[in-house]
Enzyme design. Structure first.
Site, mmCIF file in Angstrom:
data_model
loop_
_atom_site.group_PDB
_atom_site.id
_atom_site.type_symbol
_atom_site.label_atom_id
_atom_site.label_comp_id
_atom_site.label_asym_id
_atom_site.label_seq_id
_atom_site.Cartn_x
_atom_site.Cartn_y
_atom_site.Cartn_z
ATOM 1 N N HIS A 233 1.140 -6.424 -0.654
ATOM 2 C CA HIS A 233 0.629 -7.145 0.668
ATOM 3 C C HIS A 233 -0.642 -8.133 0.226
ATOM 4 C CE1 HIS A 233 -0.206 -7.691 4.695
ATOM 5 N NE2 HIS A 233 0.147 -6.301 5.034
ATOM 6 N N ARG A 234 -1.787 -7.655 -1.257
ATOM 7 C CA ARG A 234 -2.534 -8.848 -1.597
ATOM 8 C C ARG A 234 -2.452 -10.199 -1.335
ATOM 9 N NH1 ARG A 234 -3.599 -6.188 -7.636
ATOM 10 N NH2 ARG A 234 -1.296 -7.154 -7.754
#
Length: 469
Positions: A442-443
């Site tokens: 999710h980064r």
């Protein structure tokens, strides 16, 4: 199979040259120079970026054997595969420090290499001196009645299948690979086959380089064992008794299991999220049935479809390693998880978007065979940019996969199953559907990115005409 080079360091074994003493006006008389003996340490090589220690599977050469630069010397088990390792220098294998079946840390000494035959004895003495000066390991505490036992016993092997000297197919019991009664030189896969089927390698003729026993030689013995009334006489063996699990025992990780454990723990540091999607696979299944006879596999079809979708969504093929930046990978390399004896490995279909489906299927079969024989090279399992994990063949309808470190996403694929669905015109129909769950970093990758990628993949799977181009 490409091999790795054994690096070694030079160990001077003679005092330095005499120097002119202070105060002497005239030089010393010229005397013959004392030539230093060249005894080199052979180190445990690092065969992959995650390898911290290696296990000696087998020594291809014996002590005293002459070595040439580039010649295979030892088979080392890394965290993912068994690899032949080559000598970096010419010389003689003077002393083996780490025996077969033992492990050593990367960079530690596993053998000594002498430059000349006369220096072998000196190297052996040096090896014994080093081993005697090493601090003794503390004795393990005596086990108590309530302490768990360490399970380190191997199951009893099946009685050996002994090949006779009767045919050319099996050859003589004294063949080049036995080196006059010494240890038989055989490939790792040949040794695995021999162990699994109880074949005595001493009676197998080696057809490989320098008489090395390879897998097809063991298979020839097994085939001859099934023949009745002619050719080779092979002693029948009893079927191996199933070995049970000792409840309450403690089992040490194998090298591969240790690597998997480290990777899984490392993945916990990555913030991930999951998105699910349902595909209708009737068209894909029909295509598979049509071209299956040409050697095409469903795994290759899924990898190809995924690669084509990744071309349009490069962010899903990206990776973040330092937490400060991410990389748009230049290649689309689809890794596919494969369960093998004692662990898990992810062979990589490189440039899957550019390779045709027939070549991709042949490559996949080759990779699986090498993975199960523990013969994959590092670039064949460490270069994945997107991962597939498929449990559909076991009837699993959906599951979540753990993101491999250094990659952006992994897709967990369930089974294709007939499903009652509602059609657009309000009727009830039957379609074959497959559910997938994608786990992503999710980064770098967001929900909208995965949703768009899955929509593109759905269109490719439901209209798979581009997969055969």
């Amino acid at each position: 199979m490409s091999s790795h080079l054994l690096h070694s360091s030079f160990i001077p074994t003679a005092p330095p040259s005499l120097r002119r003493r202070p105060g002497c006006a005239s030089p010393l008389p010229r005397t013959p120079l004392l030539v230093q003996s060249k005894i080199r340490e052979i180190f445990m090589p690092a065969l992959s970026s995650t390898m911290t220690e290696g296990k000696i599977v087998s020594w291809i050469k014996s002590e005293g054997d002459k070595l040439s630069k580039g010649e295979s010397v030892v088979v080392v088990e890394s965290d993912k595969a068994d690899m032949d390792v080559e000598s970096f220098y010419d010389g003689y294998l003077a002393a083996i420090v780490v025996d077969e079946g033992l492990s050593a840390a990367v960079g530690s000494t596993i053998a000594l290499l002498a430059e000349t035959e006369e220096e072998i004895a000196l190297a052996i003495a040096q090896s014994k001196k080093s081993s005697s000066s090493a601090p003794a390991a503390p004795a393990p505490p005596a086990p108590t009645s309530d302490a768990p036992k360490v399970f380190d016993e191997m199951p009893s092997p099946a009685p050996a299948v002994k090949a006779s000297v009767g045919t050319n197919a099996l050859g003589s019991a004294e063949h080049p690979a036995s080196e006059g009664g010494k240890r038989v030189v055989a490939s790792p896969y040949a040794k695995k086959l021999a162990k699994d089927f109880g074949v005595d390698l001493k009676g197998v003729f080696g057809s490989g380089p320098n008489g090395r026993v390879v897998a097809k030689d063991v298979e020839a013995v097994l085939a001859a064992a099934k023949l009745s009334g002619g050719g080779a006489k092979v002693q029948a063996s009893e079927p191996p008794k199933p070995s049970g699990v000792e409840l309450g025992s403690v089992v040490q990780f194998t090298t591969m299991q240790g690597a998997v454990s480290r990777n899984m723990v490392e993945s916990l540091a990555v913030p991930t999220f999951r998105v699910g999607y349902t595909f209708t696979t009737d068209a894909l299944d029909a295509l598979y049935k049509k071209i299956k006879s040409k050697g095409v596999t469903m795994t290759a079809l899924l990898a190809k479809a995924t690669a084509l979708a990744l071309v349009k969504h490069p962010i899903v093929n990206s990776s973040c390693r330092d937490g400060k930046s991410f990389t748009y990978n230049t290649h689309i390399n689809v890794a596919v998880a494969v369960a093998i004896d004692g662990g898990l490995i992810t062979p990589v279909l490189q440039d899957a978007d550019k390779v045709d489906i027939y070549t991709l299927s042949r490559k996949w079969k080759e990779l699986v065979d090498k993975a199960r024989a523990k013969q994959l090279q590092p670039n064949e399992y460490t270069t994945g940019t997107f991962t597939l994990s498929n449990l559909g063949m076991f009837g699993v309808d959906r599951f979540d996969a753990i993101l491999p470190p250094g990659t952006g996403a992994i897709m967990a694929v369930g089974a294709s199953q007939p499903t009652v669905v509602g059609t657009k015109d309000g009727r009830i129909g039957m379609k074959t559907q497959m559910q997938v769950n994608v786990t992503a970093d999710h980064r770098v990758i967001y929900g909208a990115d995965l949703a768009a990628f899955l929509q593109t993949l759905s269109k490719i799977i439901e209209d798979p005409k581009d997969l055969t181009f």
